[in-house]
Design a protein around this motif. Structure first.
Motif, PDB file in Angstrom:
ATOM      1  N   MET A 149       0.838  -1.195   0.000  1.00 39.98           N
ATOM      2  CA  MET A 149       0.000   0.000   0.000  1.00 39.98           C
ATOM      3  C   MET A 149       0.876   1.249   0.000  1.00 39.98           C
ATOM      4  O   MET A 149       1.849   1.345   0.771  1.00 39.98           O
ATOM      5  CB  MET A 149      -0.924   0.007   1.217  1.00 39.98           C
ATOM      6  CG  MET A 149      -1.966  -1.100   1.190  1.00 39.98           C
ATOM      7  SD  MET A 149      -3.078  -1.020  -0.233  1.00 39.98           S
ATOM      8  CE  MET A 149      -4.348   0.088   0.393  1.00 39.98           C
ATOM      9  N   LEU A 151       1.452   4.214   1.319  1.00 43.16           N
ATOM     10  CA  LEU A 151       1.140   5.171   2.372  1.00 43.16           C
ATOM     11  C   LEU A 151       1.821   6.510   2.109  1.00 43.16           C
ATOM     12  O   LEU A 151       2.896   6.565   1.501  1.00 43.16           O
ATOM     13  CB  LEU A 151       1.587   4.636   3.735  1.00 43.16           C
ATOM     14  CG  LEU A 151       0.775   3.494   4.335  1.00 43.16           C
ATOM     15  CD1 LEU A 151       1.259   3.203   5.746  1.00 43.16           C
ATOM     16  CD2 LEU A 151      -0.713   3.807   4.354  1.00 43.16           C
ATOM     17  N   ASP A 165      -2.308  -2.098   7.147  1.00 45.50           N
ATOM     18  CA  ASP A 165      -2.572  -0.967   6.253  1.00 45.50           C
ATOM     19  C   ASP A 165      -3.418  -1.369   5.055  1.00 45.50           C
ATOM     20  O   ASP A 165      -4.083  -0.527   4.455  1.00 45.50           O
ATOM     21  CB  ASP A 165      -1.252  -0.349   5.781  1.00 45.50           C
ATOM     22  CG  ASP A 165      -0.507   0.336   6.914  1.00 45.50           C
ATOM     23  OD1 ASP A 165      -1.119   1.156   7.608  1.00 45.50           O
ATOM     24  OD2 ASP A 165       0.682   0.026   7.109  1.00 45.50           O
ATOM     25  N   ASP A 168      -6.710  -0.750   6.751  1.00 42.03           N
ATOM     26  CA  ASP A 168      -6.845   0.586   7.331  1.00 42.03           C
ATOM     27  C   ASP A 168      -6.868   1.682   6.276  1.00 42.03           C
ATOM     28  O   ASP A 168      -7.526   2.718   6.451  1.00 42.03           O
ATOM     29  CB  ASP A 168      -5.689   0.856   8.300  1.00 42.03           C
ATOM     30  CG  ASP A 168      -5.783   0.044   9.576  1.00 42.03           C
ATOM     31  OD1 ASP A 168      -6.878  -0.496   9.858  1.00 42.03           O
ATOM     32  OD2 ASP A 168      -4.769  -0.057  10.292  1.00 42.03           O
ATOM     33  N   TYR A 169      -6.136   1.494   5.169  1.00 43.03           N
ATOM     34  CA  TYR A 169      -6.003   2.540   4.150  1.00 43.03           C
ATOM     35  C   TYR A 169      -6.978   2.321   2.988  1.00 43.03           C
ATOM     36  O   TYR A 169      -6.721   2.710   1.868  1.00 43.03           O
ATOM     37  CB  TYR A 169      -4.560   2.577   3.639  1.00 43.03           C
ATOM     38  CG  TYR A 169      -4.157   3.877   2.986  1.00 43.03           C
ATOM     39  CD1 TYR A 169      -4.276   5.088   3.662  1.00 43.03           C
ATOM     40  CD2 TYR A 169      -3.635   3.893   1.701  1.00 43.03           C
ATOM     41  CE1 TYR A 169      -3.896   6.276   3.060  1.00 43.03           C
ATOM     42  CE2 TYR A 169      -3.249   5.077   1.087  1.00 43.03           C
ATOM     43  CZ  TYR A 169      -3.387   6.273   1.774  1.00 43.03           C
ATOM     44  OH  TYR A 169      -3.013   7.456   1.174  1.00 43.03           O
ATOM     45  N   GLN A 170      -8.115   1.699   3.302  1.00 40.19           N
ATOM     46  CA  GLN A 170      -9.159   1.453   2.311  1.00 40.19           C
ATOM     47  C   GLN A 170     -10.503   1.859   2.916  1.00 40.19           C
ATOM     48  O   GLN A 170     -10.785   1.513   4.067  1.00 40.19           O
ATOM     49  CB  GLN A 170      -9.190  -0.028   1.951  1.00 40.19           C
ATOM     50  CG  GLN A 170      -9.792  -0.367   0.606  1.00 40.19           C
ATOM     51  CD  GLN A 170      -8.851  -0.071  -0.543  1.00 40.19           C
ATOM     52  OE1 GLN A 170      -8.922   1.006  -1.125  1.00 40.19           O
ATOM     53  NE2 GLN A 170      -7.967  -1.001  -0.883  1.00 40.19           N
ATOM     54  N   ALA A 182      -5.603   7.071  -0.742  1.00 43.15           N
ATOM     55  CA  ALA A 182      -6.987   6.919  -0.304  1.00 43.15           C
ATOM     56  C   ALA A 182      -7.702   8.265  -0.247  1.00 43.15           C
ATOM     57  O   ALA A 182      -7.085   9.287   0.064  1.00 43.15           O
ATOM     58  CB  ALA A 182      -7.037   6.260   1.072  1.00 43.15           C
ATOM     59  N   THR A 184      -9.196  10.025   2.035  1.00 41.50           N
ATOM     60  CA  THR A 184      -9.093   9.723   3.468  1.00 41.50           C
ATOM     61  C   THR A 184     -10.261  10.224   4.312  1.00 41.50           C
ATOM     62  O   THR A 184     -10.475   9.710   5.408  1.00 41.50           O
ATOM     63  CB  THR A 184      -7.772  10.269   4.036  1.00 41.50           C
ATOM     64  OG1 THR A 184      -7.669  11.670   3.749  1.00 41.50           O
ATOM     65  CG2 THR A 184      -6.598   9.545   3.422  1.00 41.50           C
ATOM     66  N   LEU A 187     -12.441   7.414   5.326  1.00 39.44           N
ATOM     67  CA  LEU A 187     -11.932   6.368   6.207  1.00 39.44           C
ATOM     68  C   LEU A 187     -12.668   6.343   7.549  1.00 39.44           C
ATOM     69  O   LEU A 187     -12.625   5.346   8.266  1.00 39.44           O
ATOM     70  CB  LEU A 187     -10.431   6.563   6.458  1.00 39.44           C
ATOM     71  CG  LEU A 187      -9.498   6.327   5.269  1.00 39.44           C
ATOM     72  CD1 LEU A 187      -8.052   6.632   5.665  1.00 39.44           C
ATOM     73  CD2 LEU A 187      -9.604   4.905   4.745  1.00 39.44           C
ATOM     74  N   SER A 338      -3.684  11.788   6.946  1.00 38.16           N
ATOM     75  CA  SER A 338      -4.520  10.714   6.395  1.00 38.16           C
ATOM     76  C   SER A 338      -5.196   9.838   7.436  1.00 38.16           C
ATOM     77  O   SER A 338      -6.357   9.460   7.284  1.00 38.16           O
ATOM     78  CB  SER A 338      -3.672   9.837   5.466  1.00 38.16           C
ATOM     79  OG  SER A 338      -3.278  10.553   4.329  1.00 38.16           O
ATOM     80  N   TYR A 339      -4.488   9.477   8.482  1.00 46.02           N
ATOM     81  CA  TYR A 339      -5.051   8.629   9.532  1.00 46.02           C
ATOM     82  C   TYR A 339      -5.569   9.453  10.714  1.00 46.02           C
ATOM     83  O   TYR A 339      -5.863   8.903  11.774  1.00 46.02           O
ATOM     84  CB  TYR A 339      -4.006   7.630  10.036  1.00 46.02           C
ATOM     85  CG  TYR A 339      -3.835   6.381   9.193  1.00 46.02           C
ATOM     86  CD1 TYR A 339      -4.859   5.897   8.387  1.00 46.02           C
ATOM     87  CD2 TYR A 339      -2.637   5.664   9.212  1.00 46.02           C
ATOM     88  CE1 TYR A 339      -4.702   4.747   7.625  1.00 46.02           C
ATOM     89  CE2 TYR A 339      -2.472   4.500   8.459  1.00 46.02           C
ATOM     90  CZ  TYR A 339      -3.505   4.055   7.667  1.00 46.02           C
ATOM     91  OH  TYR A 339      -3.352   2.910   6.915  1.00 46.02           O
TER      92      TYR A 339
END
Length: 349
Positions: A149, A151, A165, A168-170, A182, A184, A187, A338-339
């Motif tokens: 992924m 990131l 990830d 988590d990144y989808q 993504a 984001t 999310l 992003s997160y």
């Protein structure tokens, strides 16, 4: 405008390296109106149904992130090469940004993990190269075997990418393969939150914008007039455009979930504030002074200093309002990027 007008200092410990669990437990900063001195509210993502009106519509990006980060070497030597796919050209060709690109010439064969090979065909003006993947297997199959992924650099530089990830990144809306980053803002959504939105009478629509690696490129120009925006491919189906126009005609709001959804909606917007069907590339660059025709609000995460996305939210809410909002977020220890946490921007109040 000067790019440094969109700069701010962010304590590095506020950069989120993992998402909160569950996803809808993230905090959300509510910013209503464009008055820089108006109150700002500390809310949560789970409050979203109560902050919108029945008949409003949330517009999501249903692109799916592919494992577009590849590590390998030149086939004829030991030069190590990294590739981040950026934009699909055709069934077997992708534009990619290369690490150690000076060691790669046009015509070189690159060998990645899992027996995946590609030919570096052409170098582009932005420094990227066209990669032609060899073999008969679909490129998506090759990437699932060899890729990781992609990131963002501000996460990947601080920790290793791992299996978590991949999930988590989808986003829960991911359906169309093609993104290398993504959308984001989406999310944060869970089935529980979607059910609450449905119960409240808030509508949902999806479009597709395949987010490219160019979204992470820094703005190197000193003035926004001198920055060249990267292009990304997007689709708004006719029936989606029709339903969005019906929402607006009924007096309700169109709220983009993420800057990718907003950029595509504005690319398809007409001077009479209707939204037309769209299929093609967009390189729209939204800065203060831009007149919005498609959206009435935006749900989005917190963006990098001096980035094109910081300029976009400043265009929506005014620069002064967003600088005040970001100062509040930093003082109150919101998690960035992003997160990180979310914000809901409603320029009309």
């Amino acid at each position: 405008m000067r790019v440094d007008l969109f700069d701010f200092e962010l304590p590095p410990e506020l950069i989120a390296l993992r998402p909160v669990r569950p996803r809808d437990a993230a905090r959300m900063l509510l910013v209503r109106g464009t008055d820089p001195s108006a109150p700002i509210e500390d809310r949560g993502v789970r409050d979203l149904p109560d902050l919108l009106n029945p008949g409003d519509v949330l517009v999501f990006n249903d692109t799916r992130v592919i494992p577009a980060q590849l590590e390998g070497r030149r086939r004829d030597g030991e030069a190590k090469v990294g590739a981040t796919l950026h934009k699909r050209i055709d069934l077997r060709r992708w534009q990619a940004f290369l690490r150690n690109a000076k060691r790669v010439k046009e015509g070189d064969a690159l060998v990645f993990g899992g027996g995946v090979t590609a030919i570096a065909e052409e170098r582009h003006g932005d420094g990227s190269m066209t990669l032609l993947f060899e073999g008969e297997e679909p490129v998506e199959v090759l990437l699932d075997r060899a890729g990781t992924m992609p990131l963002p650099p501000y996460i990947a530089s601080k920790r290793a990418i791992d299996e978590a990830d991949r999930e988590d990144y989808q986003t829960m809306f991911a359906a169309k393969d093609g993104a290398v980053a993504a959308p984001t803002a989406s999310l944060h959504f869970t089935q529980r939150l979607v059910d609450a939105l449905d119960e409240r009478g808030i509508l949902r629509e999806t479009l597709t914008l395949h987010v490219g690696a160019g979204t992470f490129l820094p703005v190197k120009a000193e003035d926004t007039e001198d920055h060249r925006m990267h292009a990304e491919f997007g689709i708004i189906r006719t029936e989606v455009a029709d339903r969005l126009n019906a929402v607006r005609a009924a007096g309700n709001r169109i709220v983009a979930v993420g800057t990718t959804s907003l950029r595509l909606l504005e690319s398809a917007a007409q001077p009479d504030r209707t939204i037309a069907p769209f299929e093609g590339d967009t390189d729209i660059f939204i800065t203060p002074g831009y007149a919005f025709n498609a959206v009435d609000g935006l749900m989005t995460n917190f963006h990098l200093p001096k980035s094109t996305l910081m300029m976009l939210v400043s265009a929506l809410m005014t620069r002064e309002r967003m600088m005040a909002a970001y100062a509040h977020a930093i003082a109150n220890r919101y998690r960035f990027y992003s997160y990180g946490d979310s914000s809901l921007l409603l320029p009309g109040g």
